[in-house]
Design a protein around this motif. Structure first.
Motif: not given
Length: 415
Positions: A100-108, A116-135
Motif C-alpha cells: 500500500g506504500g513504501i518507506i526507506a531510510a539510509g545513505g547513498s 530503484q524499486g520505488m520508481r518501478a511502482l505506479p504514480i500514486g502509490v505512496p513512496k517516502v525516502m529518508v536520505s542523506t542525499m535528499a539535500s
C-alpha cells in the motif's frame, strides 16, 4: 514495466526497505511508528552481506528476483552487489499484492537500491525516502516518479533527538498517505499527455485549448525528465494517449545535450497500445546551460543564447538524419494507432525564415530520414504538411489526427 495491482482497504501494508545489517535500529523504529498508527508492516532486507536477518523478507528472497538469481547479488563485490540488489528489488516489488506504500531510510547505497524499486511502482502509490542525499541533486533517485525525498539532517545512524523526529515525521507522512488516499476524481474525461517547449508553446496551447472539453490535458515540459514523466504515466495506466508535439529530447540524446530523456524515449508506446500522435517539435536544437558551459568541441557550432542559463545549438543535417532514424525505429515498434505529422516549414519558433535556426537542409534531412524508414499501415500514417509547427492550421491538424485515431480506441474513451 509490470501491471502493478494497487492494494486497497485492509489488505494494504506499509513496506519498509533497507539494509537491516547496518540500519536495523532506524528501520525498526520506523516499523514501531507505523504499527502504533495501526498499520500492518512488512520489512524487506536489502542487505548484501549475507548476514542473518530479522526482517519479514530475507535478502535472499529479494535476491531470487534477479534475472541471474542469488549469485548475482551475493558476489562479494560491494558495488556490483548493490547494483544487483537494486535490480532484484525492482522486480520484487512488482510481485507484492499487498503493497500500500513504501518507506526507506539510509545513505547513498540504501537510497540507490530502495528508490530503484520505488520508481518501478505506479504514480500514486505512496513512496517516502529518508536520505542523506535528499539535500542535493535528487534526479538520479526520483527520476520521473512521485517519490517524496526527506533529508535526514544527520546521518541515518542511531536514534537521537533529531533522527527520532525526522523518522517519525516520515512514518506519519506515509501512514497518512496510506490511510487517507485521495478521492478518485469525478472527471470522466480521458487524460491526454502533451509535450511542450518554449519554442512550441503556441502550437501546444492551441491543441490543449481545442481538446479541453473532450480531454483532461496534461502538458509536460520536454526537459528530459518531462518526457520520462509522461511515459511513466503511460506505464502506470494514467494516460489514454498522447499528442507528442515536442520530441526535442531525442536531439539531446543523439547530439549530446543536457536534456535527454534517455535512449528509451517513446518506448512506452511499444509496451502499451495507446493512440499516439507525434511531431518534430524543437528537433532543430540541442540544449546546454549557460554559454560558458557549452563543451569546447561545440564552440564553433551555430549557438543561440535562449536566456542567461540556456544555450541552444542547431542540429546539423547529419544529426538530423540520425534523429529521424531514431524516431522512425520507435514509431515502427509502436503497437497502437498512430499519426506522425511533419511541419515542412519549420519545427520551432526560431526555425523559420529570418530566425537564427532556419536551416532547410537540416530539416529536409530530418524529414527524409523519418519518411524513408517509417512503416505505414492501415492505422499507421505519416503526414507531411506545408506548415510551420506554430501555425494555427498545424494545431488543427494535430487535433484532427487525434480525433481520427481515438474514435475506435478503448483507451481514449476511458476515464
Amino acid at each position: 514495466m509490470f501491471d502493478f495491482p494497487v492494494a486497497t482497504g485492509s489488505t494494504r501494508a506499509a513496506y519498509i526497505a533497507g539494509t537491516f545489517d547496518t540500519k536495523a535500529r532506524e528501520l525498526f523504529f520506523l516499523r514501531q511508528c507505523l504499527e502504533r498508527l495501526g498499520l500492518r508492516v512488512v520489512t524487506v532486507d536489502l542487505s548484501t552481506s549475507g548476514k542473518t536477518s530479522l526482517a519479514s523478507v530475507h535478502p535472499r528472497e529479494v535476491a531470487r528476483h534477479h534475472p541471474q538469481g542469488e549469485a548475482a547479488v551475493f558476489s562479494g563485490d560491494r558495488g556490483s552487489a548493490t547494483a544487483a540488489m537494486a535490480q532484484a528489488f525492482e522486480a520484487f516489488v512488482g510481485t507484492r499484492r499487498d503493497l500500500g506504500g513504501i518507506i526507506a531510510a539510509g545513505g547513498s547505497g540504501n537510497t540507490s537500491m530502495a528508490t530503484q524499486g520505488m520508481r518501478a511502482l505506479p504514480i500514486g502509490v505512496p513512496k517516502v525516502m529518508v536520505s542523506t542525499m535528499a539535500s542535493g541533486d535528487t534526479r538520479p533517485y526520483v527520476g520521473p516518479s512521485d517519490i517524496c525525498m526527506m533529508y535526514s539532517v544527520t546521518d541515518v545512524q542511531g536514534i537521537h533527538r533529531i533522527s527520532e523526529r525526522v523518522l517519525a515525521n516520515a512514518a506519519h507522512a506515509l501512514a497518512g498517505m496510506i490511510a487517507h488516499p485521495p478521492a478518485v476524481s469525478a472527471d470522466s474525461k480521458p487524460a491526454l499527455g502533451l509535450t511542450m517547449f518554449g519554442v512550441t508553446t503556441p502550437c501546444v496551447q492551441r491543441v490543449a485549448k481545442r481538446m479541453e472539453e473532450a480531454c483532461d490535458c496534461l502538458v509536460f515540459h520536454a526537459t528530459g525528465v518531462g518526457g520520462q514523466s509522461m511515459e511513466k504515466l503511460v506505464d502506470s495506466g494514467l494516460l489514454a494517449g498522447v499528442i507528442d508535439v515536442t520530441t526535442t529530447e531525442i536531439a539531446d540524446e543523439i547530439a549530446g545535450g543536457v536534456l535527454s530523456a534517455g535512449p528509451t524515449r517513446m518506448d512506452a508506446f511499444a509496451r502499451h497500445a495507446l493512440p499516439y500522435v507525434g511531431s518534430c517539435g524543437a528537433l532543430d536544437m540541442v540544449n546546454f546551460g549557460a554559454w560558458e558551459t557549452v563543451p569546447e568541441r561545440f564552440r564553433a557550432r551555430k549557438l543561440y543564447r535562449h536566456n542567461p542559463t540556456v544555450t541552444l545549438m542547431r542540429t546539423t543535417p547529419a544529426e538530423c538524419e540520425a534523429i529521424g532514424a531514431f524516431i522512425a525505429a520507435k514509431l515502427n515498434a509502436m503497437r497502437g494507432p498512430l499519426r506522425f505529422l511533419i511541419p515542412e516549414r519549420g519545427v520551432s519558433a526560431i526555425d523559420r525564415p529570418g530566425e537564427p535556426f532556419h536551416d532547410p537542409e537540416a530539416d529536409r534531412a530530418l524529414f527524409s530520414a523519418i519518411e524513408q524508414s517509417f512503416r505505414a499501415g492501415p492505422d499507421r500514417k505519416l503526414q507531411r504538411l506545408p506548415l510551420h509547427i506554430n501555425d494555427e492550421a498545424f494545431a488543427d491538424a494535430l487535433v484532427a489526427a487525434w480525433q481520427e485515431i481515438s474514435v475506435s480506441s478503448p483507451h481514449a474513451r476511458r476515464a
